[in-house]
Design an enzyme around this catalytic site. Structure first.
Site, PDB file in Angstrom:
ATOM      1  N   PRO A   1      -3.599  -4.726  -4.372  1.00 54.84           N
ATOM      2  CA  PRO A   1      -3.327  -4.347  -5.761  1.00 54.84           C
ATOM      3  C   PRO A   1      -2.504  -5.406  -6.481  1.00 54.84           C
ATOM      4  O   PRO A   1      -1.525  -5.937  -5.934  1.00 54.84           O
ATOM      5  CB  PRO A   1      -2.549  -3.036  -5.617  1.00 54.84           C
ATOM      6  CG  PRO A   1      -3.029  -2.465  -4.319  1.00 54.84           C
ATOM      7  CD  PRO A   1      -3.248  -3.649  -3.424  1.00 54.84           C
ATOM      8  N   CYS A   2      -2.911  -5.709  -7.715  1.00 52.97           N
ATOM      9  CA  CYS A   2      -2.274  -6.802  -8.454  1.00 52.97           C
ATOM     10  C   CYS A   2      -1.243  -6.303  -9.461  1.00 52.97           C
ATOM     11  O   CYS A   2      -0.729  -7.085 -10.262  1.00 52.97           O
ATOM     12  CB  CYS A   2      -3.339  -7.621  -9.182  1.00 52.97           C
ATOM     13  SG  CYS A   2      -4.264  -6.679 -10.425  1.00 52.97           S
ATOM     14  N   THR A   3      -0.925  -5.005  -9.437  1.00 49.67           N
ATOM     15  CA  THR A   3      -0.058  -4.433 -10.468  1.00 49.67           C
ATOM     16  C   THR A   3       1.326  -5.062 -10.515  1.00 49.67           C
ATOM     17  O   THR A   3       1.985  -5.049 -11.546  1.00 49.67           O
ATOM     18  CB  THR A   3       0.087  -2.913 -10.255  1.00 49.67           C
ATOM     19  OG1 THR A   3       0.351  -2.663  -8.860  1.00 49.67           O
ATOM     20  CG2 THR A   3      -1.179  -2.192 -10.643  1.00 49.67           C
TER      21      THR A   3
END
Length: 455
Positions: free
Chosen positions: A206-208
């Site tokens: 996840p790149c959040t």
């Protein structure tokens, strides 16, 4: 119980021969002293020093201050014959013997390549594992690219936190077979040791916490500070060490390249014997209408010759956006005024922010990045302008969204628009990673031929 010492060390070289050098109190504390004699006894991938009065070799000495410390210097042919050409060893000193075995990282490196070569030579499908699977867009792209090169593959398992995304993949994605294992839950909860080893491990962490928008929204000083995504690289590395893939592919947003997480990943993988390379894939240049850049890290075992710099497009991009848009009659009811976005644009311009809406008419040869929250109708993402009324615009349909990313539309078949845009918005450009899969597949096919010739 006798004292023991465990030493993890590297094999050196002396006058063209492999050399193992041991010295100091690490030996002396177990009772080894200068002048003692020993024999070398070769085993299966091991070498034992057995101390005996009539041994063929002798412990040397080194004076340090008032003390004489033992030195064992092995350059005998038995070292290379027993262990082969290895870089690291594990040495256990205890009682009247010293056991030398191949370092577990070197053993894992050898074992994963043996498994890969066996599968290739037998024409067996490569076993692929998937972490942060989403809807499986990355997986299908890599499987398809490998198939392009004549390398069969199958999904061994896939782990995904969101049940809705995993359900969508199970319903629509052809990478699954009846023996694939579906795992829903946090990746840090997965018991990797209960899963079979794989040849290739795919991950889209996840790149959040790493994306510019994610860091700004969450007020993060660095990616690792994100409450849920920040530490996932630890679980990712645990999976690699346990599953021992011959190759690892990680995708993320380009800023992830500069995070502490990525620095740790690089260093750990290098220590495990992988050769790591990275590139930023330009989705538009590789055949998609969407201008979406994505970091691609590929870590391969030594012996797999892959150069991401030789990546080539696998399809020709459409000449204009119009080629993938639905007929006007089919989407006429979707147009809205979105007056709040027009007002926001006016305020932004007045305050000097420079943000402009992406209002497109279909003549463009590409469009900007579409994110996970596209269904929320955000101000900077692409809208299609009404052909007759410039005050009206609409979002892309889920099918159009898939097309600009070159993602097969069947992956969002039967899904609500919101879920479809979420799944697509956090996915990769399909054709870009299909190109990666094809490149890797061609290299593996070449490796198979080379191995067959050597045999």
């Amino acid at each position: 119980m006798s004292k023991s010492t465990v030493i993890y060390t590297k094999i050196g070289e002396h006058r063209g021969k492999q050399r193992l050098w041991l010295e100091g109190n690490r030996l002396a504390r177990t009772g080894i002293s200068p002048g003692q004699r020993f024999n070398l006894v070769a085993g299966r991938k091991s070498l034992t020093l057995q101390f005996a009065a009539d041994g063929a070799y002798k412990v040397s000495r080194r004076k340090r201050g008032e003390n004489e410390l033992p030195v064992i210097d092995i350059t005998a042919a038995e070292l290379a014959e027993a262990l082969g050409k290895v870089e690291r060893v594990r040495v256990v000193v205890r009682g009247n013997r010293i056991d030398i075995t191949i370092h577990h990282h070197d053993l894992a490196e050898s074992e994963r390549m043996e498994r890969l070569l066996k599968a290739l030579s037998n024409g067996e499908p490569l076993e692929i594992g998937s972490i942060a699977h989403g809807g499986g867009v990355l997986d299908l792209a890599i499987h398809t690219g490998l198939a392009d090169a004549g390398v069969p593959s199958r999904l061994a398992f896939a782990n995904e936190l969101e049940g809705a995304y995993l359900d969508a993949s199970l319903a629509n994605n052809p990478v699954w077979d009846e023996d694939s294992i579906a795992i829903q839950g946090p990746m840090q909860d997965v018991e990797w040791h209960k899963l079979p080893p794989v040849h290739l491990l795919l991950a889209g962490l996840p790149c959040t916490g790493a994306s510019l928008s994610g860091r700004a929204k969450n007020g993060l000083a660095h990616a690792e500070a994100h409450e849920t995504a920040g530490s996932l690289f630890v679980a990712f590395l645990n999976a690699i060490q346990t599953l021992r893939p011959a190759a690892v592919l990680l995708e993320n947003v380009p800023p992830y390249q500069n995070t502490v997480s990525m620095m740790v990943i690089r260093n750990v993988l290098s220590g495990l014997g992988y050769e790591v390379q990275e590139t930023v894939l330009d989705g538009h240049a590789l055949g998609a209408l969407e201008r979406r850049d994505r970091l691609c890290m590929l870590a391969v075992s030594k012996g797999i010759e892959v150069d991401l710099g030789k990546l080539e497009p696998v399809r020709q991009r459409e000449a204009s956006l119009q080629e993938v848009l639905e007929p006007h009659e089919a989407v006429a009811s979707r147009y809205k005024a979105y007056s709040y976005l027009a007002d926001k644009e006016a305020r932004d311009l007045a305050s000097g922010k420079g943000f402009r809406r992406q209002l497109l008419d279909g003549s463009e040869d590409g469009l900007g990045t579409i994110g996970r929250g596209y269904a929320k109708a955000r101000s900077t993402e692409p809208f299609i302008r009404h052909p007759d009324d410039p005050g009206l615009s609409r979002l892309l349909t889920k099918a159009e969204h898939a097309r600009v990313k070159t993602i097969p539309e069947e992956l969002v078949h039967g899904l609500p628009e919101t879920v479809s845009h979420e799944l697509l918005g956090q996915s990769v450009v399909f054709t870009a990673f299909r190109a990666v899969g094809r490149l890797v597949g061609n290299c593996l096919a070449s490796l198979k031929r080379s191995d067959a010739i050597a045999a």
